[in-house]
Design a protein around this motif. Sequence first.
Motif, PDB file in Angstrom:
ATOM      1  N   PHE A  33       4.966 -25.589  19.019  1.00 38.84           N
ATOM      2  CA  PHE A  33       4.986 -26.960  19.515  1.00 38.84           C
ATOM      3  C   PHE A  33       4.679 -27.900  18.360  1.00 38.84           C
ATOM      4  CE2 PHE A  33       3.936 -24.228  23.034  1.00 38.84           C
ATOM      5  CZ  PHE A  33       4.617 -24.759  24.119  1.00 38.84           C
ATOM      6  N   VAL A  34       5.209 -29.105  18.411  1.00 36.89           N
ATOM      7  CA  VAL A  34       4.881 -30.103  17.396  1.00 36.89           C
ATOM      8  C   VAL A  34       4.016 -31.186  18.033  1.00 36.89           C
ATOM      9  CG1 VAL A  34       6.907 -29.653  15.980  1.00 36.89           C
ATOM     10  CG2 VAL A  34       7.043 -31.377  17.778  1.00 36.89           C
ATOM     11  N   LEU A  35       2.932 -31.528  17.347  1.00 36.22           N
ATOM     12  CA  LEU A  35       2.016 -32.552  17.827  1.00 36.22           C
ATOM     13  C   LEU A  35       2.305 -33.923  17.230  1.00 36.22           C
ATOM     14  CD1 LEU A  35      -1.444 -30.703  17.774  1.00 36.22           C
ATOM     15  CD2 LEU A  35      -0.165 -31.442  19.790  1.00 36.22           C
ATOM     16  N   GLY A  36       3.016 -33.949  16.107  1.00 36.38           N
ATOM     17  CA  GLY A  36       3.287 -35.213  15.438  1.00 36.38           C
ATOM     18  C   GLY A  36       4.224 -36.099  16.234  1.00 36.38           C
ATOM     19  N   PRO A  37       4.133 -37.425  16.031  1.00 39.32           N
ATOM     20  CA  PRO A  37       5.004 -38.365  16.752  1.00 39.32           C
ATOM     21  C   PRO A  37       6.458 -38.167  16.344  1.00 39.32           C
ATOM     22  CG  PRO A  37       3.808 -39.492  15.008  1.00 39.32           C
ATOM     23  CD  PRO A  37       3.239 -38.116  15.084  1.00 39.32           C
ATOM     24  N   THR A  38       7.318 -37.944  17.311  1.00 42.50           N
ATOM     25  CA  THR A  38       8.703 -37.610  17.018  1.00 42.50           C
ATOM     26  C   THR A  38       9.589 -38.849  17.000  1.00 42.50           C
ATOM     27  OG1 THR A  38       9.348 -37.275  19.327  1.00 42.50           O
ATOM     28  CG2 THR A  38       8.391 -35.377  18.156  1.00 42.50           C
ATOM     29  N   PHE A  39      10.693 -38.745  16.279  1.00 38.23           N
ATOM     30  CA  PHE A  39      11.675 -39.825  16.261  1.00 38.23           C
ATOM     31  C   PHE A  39      12.129 -40.173  17.672  1.00 38.23           C
ATOM     32  CE2 PHE A  39      13.472 -39.013  11.720  1.00 38.23           C
ATOM     33  CZ  PHE A  39      12.484 -39.815  11.182  1.00 38.23           C
ATOM     34  N   GLN A  40      12.382 -39.152  18.498  1.00 33.10           N
ATOM     35  CA  GLN A  40      12.934 -39.427  19.816  1.00 33.10           C
ATOM     36  C   GLN A  40      11.945 -40.177  20.694  1.00 33.10           C
ATOM     37  OE1 GLN A  40      16.336 -38.542  20.591  1.00 33.10           O
ATOM     38  NE2 GLN A  40      15.725 -40.280  21.843  1.00 33.10           N
ATOM     39  N   ASN A  41      10.691 -39.777  20.648  1.00 31.76           N
ATOM     40  CA  ASN A  41       9.669 -40.459  21.430  1.00 31.76           C
ATOM     41  C   ASN A  41       9.588 -41.943  21.039  1.00 31.76           C
ATOM     42  OD1 ASN A  41       6.220 -39.540  22.284  1.00 31.76           O
ATOM     43  ND2 ASN A  41       7.402 -41.309  22.849  1.00 31.76           N
ATOM     44  N   THR A  42       9.591 -42.192  19.732  1.00 31.94           N
ATOM     45  CA  THR A  42       9.511 -43.569  19.239  1.00 31.94           C
ATOM     46  C   THR A  42      10.765 -44.352  19.593  1.00 31.94           C
ATOM     47  OG1 THR A  42       8.090 -42.848  17.413  1.00 31.94           O
ATOM     48  CG2 THR A  42       9.172 -44.988  17.191  1.00 31.94           C
ATOM     49  N   ALA A  43      11.927 -43.730  19.405  1.00 35.04           N
ATOM     50  CA  ALA A  43      13.188 -44.409  19.721  1.00 35.04           C
ATOM     51  C   ALA A  43      13.276 -44.753  21.199  1.00 35.04           C
ATOM     52  CB  ALA A  43      14.371 -43.532  19.309  1.00 35.04           C
ATOM     53  N   ASP A  44      12.839 -43.844  22.057  1.00 37.20           N
ATOM     54  CA  ASP A  44      12.870 -44.108  23.500  1.00 37.20           C
ATOM     55  C   ASP A  44      11.963 -45.289  23.856  1.00 37.20           C
ATOM     56  OD1 ASP A  44      14.614 -42.002  23.889  1.00 37.20           O
ATOM     57  OD2 ASP A  44      13.083 -40.608  24.613  1.00 37.20           O
ATOM     58  N   ARG A  45      10.760 -45.278  23.307  1.00 41.21           N
ATOM     59  CA  ARG A  45       9.792 -46.337  23.632  1.00 41.21           C
ATOM     60  C   ARG A  45      10.314 -47.711  23.190  1.00 41.21           C
ATOM     61  NH1 ARG A  45       6.797 -49.792  25.623  1.00 41.21           N
ATOM     62  NH2 ARG A  45       4.542 -49.889  25.279  1.00 41.21           N
ATOM     63  N   LEU A  46      10.779 -47.799  21.965  1.00 42.43           N
ATOM     64  CA  LEU A  46      11.225 -49.084  21.445  1.00 42.43           C
ATOM     65  C   LEU A  46      12.531 -49.542  22.086  1.00 42.43           C
ATOM     66  CD1 LEU A  46      10.282 -48.531  17.713  1.00 42.43           C
ATOM     67  CD2 LEU A  46       9.300 -50.248  19.237  1.00 42.43           C
ATOM     68  N   SER A  47      13.396 -48.604  22.426  1.00 46.88           N
ATOM     69  CA  SER A  47      14.652 -48.968  23.081  1.00 46.88           C
ATOM     70  C   SER A  47      14.391 -49.553  24.459  1.00 46.88           C
ATOM     71  CB  SER A  47      15.570 -47.746  23.190  1.00 46.88           C
ATOM     72  OG  SER A  47      15.970 -47.292  21.910  1.00 46.88           O
ATOM     73  N   ARG A  48      13.494 -48.921  25.212  1.00 49.91           N
ATOM     74  CA  ARG A  48      13.161 -49.464  26.531  1.00 49.91           C
ATOM     75  C   ARG A  48      12.592 -50.869  26.420  1.00 49.91           C
ATOM     76  NH1 ARG A  48      11.165 -44.108  27.400  1.00 49.91           N
ATOM     77  NH2 ARG A  48       9.048 -44.821  26.899  1.00 49.91           N
ATOM     78  N   PHE A  49      11.732 -51.057  25.442  1.00 51.96           N
ATOM     79  CA  PHE A  49      11.131 -52.374  25.275  1.00 51.96           C
ATOM     80  C   PHE A  49      12.181 -53.411  24.863  1.00 51.96           C
ATOM     81  CE2 PHE A  49       8.955 -55.643  22.739  1.00 51.96           C
ATOM     82  CZ  PHE A  49       8.050 -56.095  23.682  1.00 51.96           C
ATOM     83  N   ALA A  50      13.039 -53.055  23.918  1.00 51.69           N
ATOM     84  CA  ALA A  50      14.052 -53.988  23.440  1.00 51.69           C
ATOM     85  C   ALA A  50      14.995 -54.412  24.563  1.00 51.69           C
ATOM     86  CB  ALA A  50      14.846 -53.365  22.298  1.00 51.69           C
ATOM     87  N   VAL A  51      15.461 -53.448  25.334  1.00 53.37           N
ATOM     88  CA  VAL A  51      16.356 -53.765  26.452  1.00 53.37           C
ATOM     89  C   VAL A  51      15.641 -54.656  27.462  1.00 53.37           C
ATOM     90  CG1 VAL A  51      17.634 -52.792  28.401  1.00 53.37           C
ATOM     91  CG2 VAL A  51      17.783 -51.718  26.145  1.00 53.37           C
TER      92      VAL A  51
END
Length: 391
Positions: free
Chosen positions: A150-168
Motif C-alpha cells: 500500500f502507498v501512504l503518500g498523497p497520490t496524483f489521483q487523490n489530489t486531481a480528484d479533489r481539485l477538479s471537484r472544487f474547480a467545477v
Amino acid sequence: MLSVLSRARKSVGRAVIALAALAVTACEPVGMTQGGPSIDRSQPVPVALLVPGGSGQASDELIARSLQNAARLAVADLGNVRIDLRVYNTAGQPSQAASMATKAVDEGAKIILGPVFAQEANAAGLAVASRGVNVLSFSNNTDIAGGNVFVLGPTFQNTADRLSRFAVGQGSGRIMVVHDRTAAGQSGRAAIERGVARAGGSVVATADYEFSQNGIVSATPGIVERAQATNAQALFLTADTAGALPLVTQLLRENGLPADTARFIGLTRWDIPSATLSLPGVQGGWFALPDPGVYGQYDQRYRAAYGEAPHPISGLAYDGVAAVGALLKRGPADALSGRALTQGSGFVGVNGIFRLLSDGGNERGLAVAQIRNNQVVVIDPAPRSFGGAGF
C-alpha cells in the motif's frame, strides 16, 4: 508530490515533499492480500519501520531520523495499545530493503511501515508477499501499489480528484492540462484528465513542454494561444516547485495569459519551500494540502519533543502507526489483514483523515488553498469524515 522520492533525484529538491513521481520498474499490481499474520494482543505487537538510514547521504539520514521520531511519537499516543517498534536501515537501496523486510518478518514483524522510495517499497513487498505480511510504504507512486503493498503518500489521483471537484463547483470546469514531457508529467496529466471527467468538467486542451529552460521558453507562447483559443477557465499544471513551476507560471503570465480569466491549479504542493509563495506567477493559484490545523498541532508537538522541525514526509510514519494502532485496538487476530486495512471508515493521522484502497492506493481528506499576497489561505477546508464535503 513524491514519488516517493526516487533515487534518480538525489538533491535537496528530492527531499521536498511536493515532488514529482518518477516511473519505476514495478511488479504488476494484483488483487489485495486479504490475509495477514495472526496477532497476539497479550504481547506487544512487533512492527517494522524501514528507513533510508545508512546511505551516507545527509538528506537520507534526515528523513530516517524524522520518520523514526514521528513513529515513536505515534506509539506514545496509542495508550493501551502496545507496539514493539523495530527500525531497520535500508540505505535507500531496493536490495537492502528486500533483505531488511525479510529479516524483519523473520524476527516477528506483523506489518512493515516504509520504506520511502518506490523501488525499495516494490522490492520489500515482493520479498515478504508469500509470508502474508503487508507493507505500508511511504511512497505515493501507485505503480508499485497492489497485492501486499500500500502507498501512504498523497497520490496524483487523490489530489486531481479533489481539485477538479472544487474547480467545477466554482464554475471553472473548462480546464487545460499543462504538463512536463516526463514520466511524472504524463502520469499527472492522466490523473487530471480522470479527475476532471469524474467531476463533470471538460478538458478543453492539453499541452506539454520539454523539461528544460529552453523547452519551457519555446513552448509558452503556444500554450497561451491554445488556452485563449479554447476559452480555458483554468490551467491545471503538473509542474512542481523543485522543477518547472517557477518558470512556467512566470512565462505564462508574461506572455499574456491573464490571471482573472485563466486560473492556475497545481497538482503538487506550492507551499514547500515557502519561498515559492512570493513568486508573482503563483499568486491566485489553487493547490491542495493536508488539513493545516491538524498538521500544525503535530508540527508543534514534534518540535517540542525533538528540538527541530519534522521532515515533510515524517507525518506518514505517524499515520502508519496510527492506523496500525486503531486496528489493533479493535482486537481481532486478523487486525492487520488487507481486509482490515481497507475498512471504509478510514483512519485519522497528523495529515487528517485517510483510508487505504483495495488497489493499494489511498484517499486523503485534503484542503484547497489559494496563494494570496504571498500567503497560503485555505479556501475550502479539509473534510473530517469520508462522504462529506470534499468527497
